[in-house]
Design an enzyme around this catalytic site. Structure first.
Site, short mmCIF file in Angstrom:
data_model
loop_
_atom_site.label_atom_id
_atom_site.label_comp_id
_atom_site.label_asym_id
_atom_site.label_seq_id
_atom_site.Cartn_x
_atom_site.Cartn_y
_atom_site.Cartn_z
N GLY A 160 34.08 53.74 37.62
CA GLY A 160 32.94 53.57 36.72
C GLY A 160 32.67 54.82 35.89
O GLY A 160 31.53 55.07 35.49
N GLU A 196 44.83 66.44 37.44
CA GLU A 196 45.68 65.96 36.35
C GLU A 196 45.56 66.90 35.17
O GLU A 196 44.51 67.53 34.97
CB GLU A 196 45.23 64.54 35.90
CG GLU A 196 45.70 63.45 36.81
CD GLU A 196 45.37 62.04 36.29
OE1 GLU A 196 44.62 61.90 35.30
OE2 GLU A 196 45.88 61.09 36.91
N TYR A 198 44.52 67.67 31.63
CA TYR A 198 43.47 67.05 30.82
C TYR A 198 44.05 66.81 29.43
O TYR A 198 44.31 67.75 28.67
CB TYR A 198 42.23 67.95 30.77
CG TYR A 198 41.10 67.33 29.99
CD1 TYR A 198 40.54 66.12 30.39
CD2 TYR A 198 40.60 67.94 28.85
CE1 TYR A 198 39.51 65.54 29.68
CE2 TYR A 198 39.56 67.36 28.12
CZ TYR A 198 39.02 66.16 28.55
OH TYR A 198 38.00 65.58 27.83
N LYS A 232 33.56 52.67 29.11
CA LYS A 232 33.94 51.85 27.96
C LYS A 232 32.73 51.28 27.24
O LYS A 232 31.79 50.81 27.88
CB LYS A 232 34.84 50.70 28.45
CG LYS A 232 36.11 51.20 29.13
CD LYS A 232 36.71 50.15 30.05
CE LYS A 232 37.91 50.71 30.80
NZ LYS A 232 38.35 49.83 31.89
N GLU A 270 45.81 50.49 34.31
CA GLU A 270 45.26 51.34 33.25
C GLU A 270 46.17 52.52 32.93
O GLU A 270 46.73 53.15 33.85
CB GLU A 270 43.87 51.86 33.65
CG GLU A 270 42.84 50.76 33.79
CD GLU A 270 41.40 51.28 33.89
OE1 GLU A 270 40.49 50.55 33.49
OE2 GLU A 270 41.19 52.41 34.39
N ASN A 286 42.88 48.62 38.70
CA ASN A 286 41.67 47.97 39.19
C ASN A 286 42.05 46.61 39.76
O ASN A 286 42.54 45.74 39.05
CB ASN A 286 40.63 47.84 38.07
CG ASN A 286 40.08 49.19 37.65
OD1 ASN A 286 39.84 50.05 38.50
ND2 ASN A 286 39.91 49.41 36.37
N ARG A 288 40.71 43.87 40.60
CA ARG A 288 39.59 42.92 40.48
C ARG A 288 39.56 42.41 39.05
O ARG A 288 40.31 42.89 38.20
CB ARG A 288 38.28 43.65 40.77
CG ARG A 288 38.13 44.88 39.85
CD ARG A 288 36.77 45.52 39.93
NE ARG A 288 36.76 46.87 39.38
CZ ARG A 288 36.52 47.17 38.10
NH1 ARG A 288 36.28 46.24 37.22
NH2 ARG A 288 36.54 48.44 37.70
P1 ADP Z 1 35.90 47.92 33.99
O1 ADP Z 1 37.07 48.75 34.23
O2 ADP Z 1 35.87 46.55 34.53
O3 ADP Z 1 35.48 48.01 32.60
P2 ADP Z 1 34.00 49.79 34.94
O4 ADP Z 1 34.85 50.95 35.34
O5 ADP Z 1 33.13 49.91 33.75
O6 ADP Z 1 34.89 48.54 34.90
O7 ADP Z 1 33.17 49.33 36.20
C1 ADP Z 1 32.73 48.00 36.34
C2 ADP Z 1 31.49 48.00 37.16
O8 ADP Z 1 31.74 48.49 38.44
C3 ADP Z 1 30.41 48.85 36.57
O9 ADP Z 1 29.20 48.21 36.86
C4 ADP Z 1 30.57 50.15 37.34
O10 ADP Z 1 29.35 50.84 37.40
C5 ADP Z 1 31.03 49.66 38.69
N1 ADP Z 1 31.96 50.55 39.41
C6 ADP Z 1 33.28 50.62 39.30
N2 ADP Z 1 33.82 51.47 40.19
C7 ADP Z 1 32.80 51.97 40.90
C8 ADP Z 1 32.69 52.90 41.99
N3 ADP Z 1 33.75 53.49 42.56
N4 ADP Z 1 31.48 53.17 42.43
C9 ADP Z 1 30.41 52.59 41.89
N5 ADP Z 1 30.44 51.69 40.89
C10 ADP Z 1 31.61 51.38 40.40
P1 ADP Z 2 37.53 55.27 36.40
O1 ADP Z 2 38.02 54.93 37.76
O2 ADP Z 2 36.21 55.91 36.39
O3 ADP Z 2 37.66 54.12 35.47
P2 ADP Z 2 39.92 56.42 35.15
O4 ADP Z 2 40.90 57.20 35.94
O5 ADP Z 2 40.28 55.04 34.78
O6 ADP Z 2 38.53 56.42 35.93
O7 ADP Z 2 39.55 57.23 33.85
C1 ADP Z 2 38.46 56.86 33.05
C2 ADP Z 2 38.60 57.50 31.67
O8 ADP Z 2 38.66 58.94 31.78
C3 ADP Z 2 39.89 57.12 30.94
O9 ADP Z 2 39.75 55.91 30.25
C4 ADP Z 2 40.06 58.30 30.00
O10 ADP Z 2 39.24 58.19 28.86
C5 ADP Z 2 39.56 59.46 30.83
N1 ADP Z 2 40.68 60.11 31.53
C6 ADP Z 2 41.23 59.75 32.70
N2 ADP Z 2 42.26 60.56 33.04
C7 ADP Z 2 42.36 61.48 32.04
C8 ADP Z 2 43.21 62.60 31.79
N3 ADP Z 2 44.18 62.98 32.65
N4 ADP Z 2 43.00 63.33 30.66
C9 ADP Z 2 42.02 62.99 29.79
N5 ADP Z 2 41.19 61.95 29.97
C10 ADP Z 2 41.34 61.19 31.08
MG MG Z 3 39.37 53.17 34.95
#
Ligand code: ADP
Ligand code: ADP
Ligand code: MG
Length: 446
Positions: A160, A196, A198, A232, A270, A286, A288
């Protein structure tokens, strides 16, 4: 079917159940008693008070309701228990179907460190960084020597958009490492972190996959580069940045990863895409249904929730990759009850008047209606506007038109902000990166 969620996704699943002739039972909290999903589900059962840890996140309460109503399966939606391997395991023990992959796969792919190891094994490129968890400062220092600064420390259990920290220089590395580990422990109950590189000029591109355990299909990509603080805001498909070769490479990588773990049900792989190098790197999976799944539905014509239910019921997908035809362009705007002029702070309250947009190619997935009181306990997303067009320009114009029609009186939403973004030259050009929204906010002085 028991639906263990709330809001628009609960309603989305209720609707799919109705079309498949599946009786739905909605498990709701006291705060959602009068909500539209509760009204439209066949049956509803209160599982606890408003606080998520006492209701939507309480595995025992959900399983008890599932047993009491003798349901065949539970749909967890997104968030809450959807990526909780212990909950999926509890369902398995109690012989309740879980709409998603097995608890074993959720556990392995939910750990972002293990998921990266599996991706590498499947031949999928990953972001340069540590090969495993980093617990000691000297390990962090040696990884930093390889990847350089700025670098990113990420929590293995993060999600999230939370559980990430950019480290600008070696000066703060030791402090940042210990702080983010404690934060991860508090927020996710797991202090494991990894490092990672950045990447600064990137897009977020993800592949929708669906597998019945035998056939693994992809439904093309979604581009989720329009983000604020790693969350997002707008998602679209196809991505304006890809050519056919890159698109195929991403899809092949996602399918290879699913095959490597024996993935079953719907999921999202992703990636970040480096604009300059024009290379993609896996970041996480993800396990789900995702918030932005309608974008893929609109361009593929396939109902992902129905596919989830059919697969969980033991059916084969009954399609080949050639049957999946991506047509036109779709854009989704997440409508949040937040004030963009006030640092996007939550703006719950009563919706005094609500009007939905409509017309050709317009879809609004929401649980709100006139008179609805937005409870302060949950996520601020109140709906998603998804518009389809024959091409990206038509989809943008249609989304702007639909946003004009949308009326949500009584609270502040992000709808007007979406219009500004969509109308900007940068968004229209399709040429931007994940820093776009932050830069846009700076340039307009907010
Ligand atoms: P998507 O990838 O489906 O767009 P998001 O990353 O925006 O999903 O998360 C979807 C929903 O799940 C949001 O309501 C977010 O706050 C919640 N969420 C996702 N991962 C976690 C986590 N590890 N802990 C708490 N909330 C999470
Ligand atoms: P979450 O589980 O919260 O969705 P993600 O690993 O999918 O976390 O990363 C969420 C966002 O963070 C990505 O969509 C991207 O914009 C940014 N991000 C993730 N990894 C990197 C990276 N190595 N360098 C720069 N931005 C990153
Ligand atoms: Mg993600």
């Amino acid at each position: 079917m028991l639906i263990a969620n709330r809001g628009e996704i609960a309603l989305r699943v209720v609707r799919a159940c109705k079309e498949l002739g599946i009786e739905s039972v909605l498990a709701y909290s006291e705060a959602d008693r009068d909500s539209l999903p509760v009204k439209l589900a066949d049956r509803a059962v209160c599982i606890g008070p408003a606080q998520v840890n006492a209701s939507y996140r309480k595995a025992r309460a959900v399983v008890s309701a599932a047993l009491a109503y003798k349901v065949d399966a539970v749909h967890p939606g997104y968030g809450f228990l959807s990526e909780n391997a212990d909950f999926a395991a509890l369902c398995e023990q109690e012989d309740i179907g879980f709409i998603g992959p097995s608890s074993d796969i959720i556990r392995r792919m939910g750990d972002k460190i293990e998921a990266k190891v599996i991706a590498r094994r499947a031949g999928v490129p990953t972001v340069p960084g540590s090969l495993g968890a980093i617990a000691q400062y000297d390990e962090a220092r040696s990884v930093a020597n390889e990847v350089g600064f700025p670098l990113l420390i990420k929590a293995a259990a993060g999600g999230g958009g939370r559980g990430m920290r950019v480290v600008e220089s070696a000066d703060t590395l030791e402090r940042d490492l210990s702080e983010i580990m404690s934060e991860a422990e508090v927020a996710f109950g797991d202090p494991s972190v990894y490092i990672e590189r950045y990447l600064t000029d990137i897009r977020h591109i993800e592949i929708q996959v669906v597998s019945d355990g035998d056939t693994v299909l992809h439904l093309g990509e979604r581009d989720c580069t329009t983000q604020r603080r790693n969350q997002k805001l707008i998602e679209e498909s196809p991505s304006p940045a890809l050519d056919a070769t890159l698109r195929q490479g991403l899809a092949d990588a996602a399918v290879a990863l699913c095959r490597e773990v024996g993935y079953k049900n719907a999921g999202t792989v992703e990636f970040v895409f480096d604009n300059l190098e024009r290379k993609y790197y896996f970041i996480e999976m993800n396990t789900r249904i995702q918030v932005e799944h309608p974008v893929s539905e609109m361009v593929s014509g396939l109902d992902l929730i129905k596919l989830q239910l059919l697969i969980a019921g033991g059916a084969a997908i009954g399609l080949t990759q050639q049957d999946v035809v991506i047509s036109g362009h779709a854009i989704e705007c997440r409508i949040n009850a937040e004030d963009p002029e006030n640092n996007f702070s939550p703006s719950p309250g009563k919706i005094t008047n609500f009007r939905s947009p409509g017309g050709f190619g317009v879809r609004l997935d929401t649980h709100v209606e006139s008179g609805y009181m937005i409870p302060p306990y949950y996520d601020s997303m109140i709906g998603k506007l998804i518009c389809w067009g024959r091409d990206r320009d038509e989809a943008i114009v249609r989304t702007l038109r639909a946003l004009d029609e949308l009326v949500v009186d009584g609270i502040i939403t992000t709808a007007a902000f979406h219009k500004e973004i969509l109308d900007s030259g940068k968004f229209r050009s399709g040429d931007f990166n994940t820093a776009f929204v932050a830069e846009f906010l700076t340039s307009r002085g907010t």
